[in-house]
Design a protein around this motif. Sequence first.
Motif, PDB file in Angstrom:
ATOM      1  N   SER A  98      -0.674   9.175  39.351  1.00 33.95           N
ATOM      2  CA  SER A  98      -0.391   9.819  40.641  1.00 33.95           C
ATOM      3  C   SER A  98       1.108   9.878  40.866  1.00 33.95           C
ATOM      4  N   SER A  99       1.548  10.901  41.602  1.00 40.16           N
ATOM      5  CA  SER A  99       2.973  11.025  41.888  1.00 40.16           C
ATOM      6  C   SER A  99       3.197  11.482  43.326  1.00 40.16           C
ATOM      7  N   THR A 100       4.433  11.387  43.752  1.00 44.88           N
ATOM      8  CA  THR A 100       4.837  11.895  45.059  1.00 44.88           C
ATOM      9  C   THR A 100       5.607  13.202  44.902  1.00 44.88           C
ATOM     10  N   PHE A 101       5.663  13.742  43.686  1.00 47.48           N
ATOM     11  CA  PHE A 101       6.455  14.936  43.397  1.00 47.48           C
ATOM     12  C   PHE A 101       5.722  16.215  43.773  1.00 47.48           C
ATOM     13  N   ASP A 102       6.506  17.257  44.081  1.00 50.82           N
ATOM     14  CA  ASP A 102       5.924  18.578  44.308  1.00 50.82           C
ATOM     15  C   ASP A 102       5.695  19.253  42.953  1.00 50.82           C
ATOM     16  N   ILE A 120       5.274  13.071  29.176  1.00 52.10           N
ATOM     17  CA  ILE A 120       4.598  13.851  30.208  1.00 52.10           C
ATOM     18  C   ILE A 120       4.277  15.210  29.598  1.00 52.10           C
ATOM     19  N   VAL A 121       2.984  15.556  29.542  1.00 51.62           N
ATOM     20  CA  VAL A 121       2.569  16.796  28.882  1.00 51.62           C
ATOM     21  C   VAL A 121       2.035  17.846  29.844  1.00 51.62           C
ATOM     22  N   ASN A 122       1.711  17.452  31.078  1.00 47.09           N
ATOM     23  CA  ASN A 122       1.144  18.408  32.028  1.00 47.09           C
ATOM     24  C   ASN A 122       1.098  17.755  33.401  1.00 47.09           C
ATOM     25  N   TYR A 123       0.690  18.518  34.391  1.00 44.28           N
ATOM     26  CA  TYR A 123       0.420  17.964  35.716  1.00 44.28           C
ATOM     27  C   TYR A 123      -0.778  18.701  36.292  1.00 44.28           C
ATOM     28  N   ILE A 124      -1.457  18.061  37.218  1.00 44.40           N
ATOM     29  CA  ILE A 124      -2.596  18.674  37.890  1.00 44.40           C
ATOM     30  C   ILE A 124      -2.459  18.441  39.379  1.00 44.40           C
ATOM     31  N   LYS A 125      -2.638  19.502  40.140  1.00 45.52           N
ATOM     32  CA  LYS A 125      -2.617  19.409  41.597  1.00 45.52           C
ATOM     33  C   LYS A 125      -4.020  19.000  42.037  1.00 45.52           C
ATOM     34  N   ARG A 126      -4.110  17.939  42.823  1.00 49.39           N
ATOM     35  CA  ARG A 126      -5.407  17.409  43.272  1.00 49.39           C
ATOM     36  C   ARG A 126      -5.462  17.398  44.790  1.00 49.39           C
ATOM     37  N   GLN A 127      -6.691  17.295  45.313  1.00 49.37           N
ATOM     38  CA  GLN A 127      -6.876  17.294  46.761  1.00 49.37           C
ATOM     39  C   GLN A 127      -7.559  16.004  47.196  1.00 49.37           C
ATOM     40  N   LYS A 128      -6.997  15.381  48.229  1.00 49.80           N
ATOM     41  CA  LYS A 128      -7.585  14.169  48.796  1.00 49.80           C
ATOM     42  C   LYS A 128      -8.766  14.556  49.686  1.00 49.80           C
ATOM     43  N   VAL A 150      -5.348   3.663  30.860  1.00 49.40           N
ATOM     44  CA  VAL A 150      -4.392   3.614  31.962  1.00 49.40           C
ATOM     45  C   VAL A 150      -2.984   3.450  31.403  1.00 49.40           C
ATOM     46  N   TYR A 151      -2.014   3.887  32.177  1.00 49.60           N
ATOM     47  CA  TYR A 151      -0.605   3.731  31.808  1.00 49.60           C
ATOM     48  C   TYR A 151      -0.163   2.295  32.044  1.00 49.60           C
ATOM     49  N   ASP A 198      -9.031  14.056  52.760  1.00 52.08           N
ATOM     50  CA  ASP A 198      -8.559  14.575  54.047  1.00 52.08           C
ATOM     51  C   ASP A 198      -7.969  15.987  53.934  1.00 52.08           C
ATOM     52  N   GLY A 199      -7.991  16.572  52.732  1.00 49.24           N
ATOM     53  CA  GLY A 199      -7.522  17.935  52.543  1.00 49.24           C
ATOM     54  C   GLY A 199      -6.088  18.063  52.068  1.00 49.24           C
ATOM     55  N   THR A 200      -5.302  16.985  52.131  1.00 52.34           N
ATOM     56  CA  THR A 200      -3.928  17.050  51.645  1.00 52.34           C
ATOM     57  C   THR A 200      -3.915  17.057  50.122  1.00 52.34           C
ATOM     58  N   THR A 201      -2.845  17.607  49.551  1.00 55.41           N
ATOM     59  CA  THR A 201      -2.767  17.697  48.095  1.00 55.41           C
ATOM     60  C   THR A 201      -1.654  16.803  47.558  1.00 55.41           C
ATOM     61  N   PHE A 202      -1.781  16.455  46.299  1.00 62.01           N
ATOM     62  CA  PHE A 202      -0.768  15.686  45.580  1.00 62.01           C
ATOM     63  C   PHE A 202      -0.869  16.057  44.111  1.00 62.01           C
ATOM     64  N   CYS A 203       0.144  15.702  43.352  1.00 64.51           N
ATOM     65  CA  CYS A 203       0.155  16.014  41.923  1.00 64.51           C
ATOM     66  C   CYS A 203       0.019  14.743  41.098  1.00 64.51           C
ATOM     67  N   THR A 204      -0.734  14.852  40.011  1.00 65.80           N
ATOM     68  CA  THR A 204      -0.798  13.768  39.033  1.00 65.80           C
ATOM     69  C   THR A 204      -0.124  14.258  37.760  1.00 65.80           C
TER      70      THR A 204
END
Length: 128
Positions: free
Chosen positions: A48-52, A4-12, A94-95, A14-20
């Motif tokens: 995609s992840s469910t992490f903050d 794991i080298v980085n993460y990016i916060k993305r927006q769905k 893909v992973y 519907d406006g909610t955010t998640f991290c990849t």
Amino acid sequence: MVRIVNYIKRQKEDGTTFCTLEVQAGIEMVLSQKTNQYYVTAKKTFISSTFDEETCQALIGTQVQGSIVKQECEPYEYTVKDTGEVIVLNHRYVYSPQEATGSSSTTANSDGLEAFSKNGKYETVLAD
């Protein structure tokens, strides 16, 4: 193994955010079709992840079992950042939780040590 080298916060939509999580495989040598010279690269992809954000930040540098594999997909246009050239691709990376077999990539240098970057700087660690 991938790292794991980085993460990016993305927006769905519907406006909610998640991290990849951005994961990267070991380095591989590729022969340039234009110059006939080798260059080093590494396959990367996002999961995609469910992490903050705090958890994602803490995971940077973590090794995960698996590999990054090429997967066929519908053709799409891609703009090469360095040249601005627009090309059509019909694959993506893909992973896969399975380790790649028969890969030409390497993550070890001639001393038998693995080299990874946790923060964009070259670091050498003892291989397991």
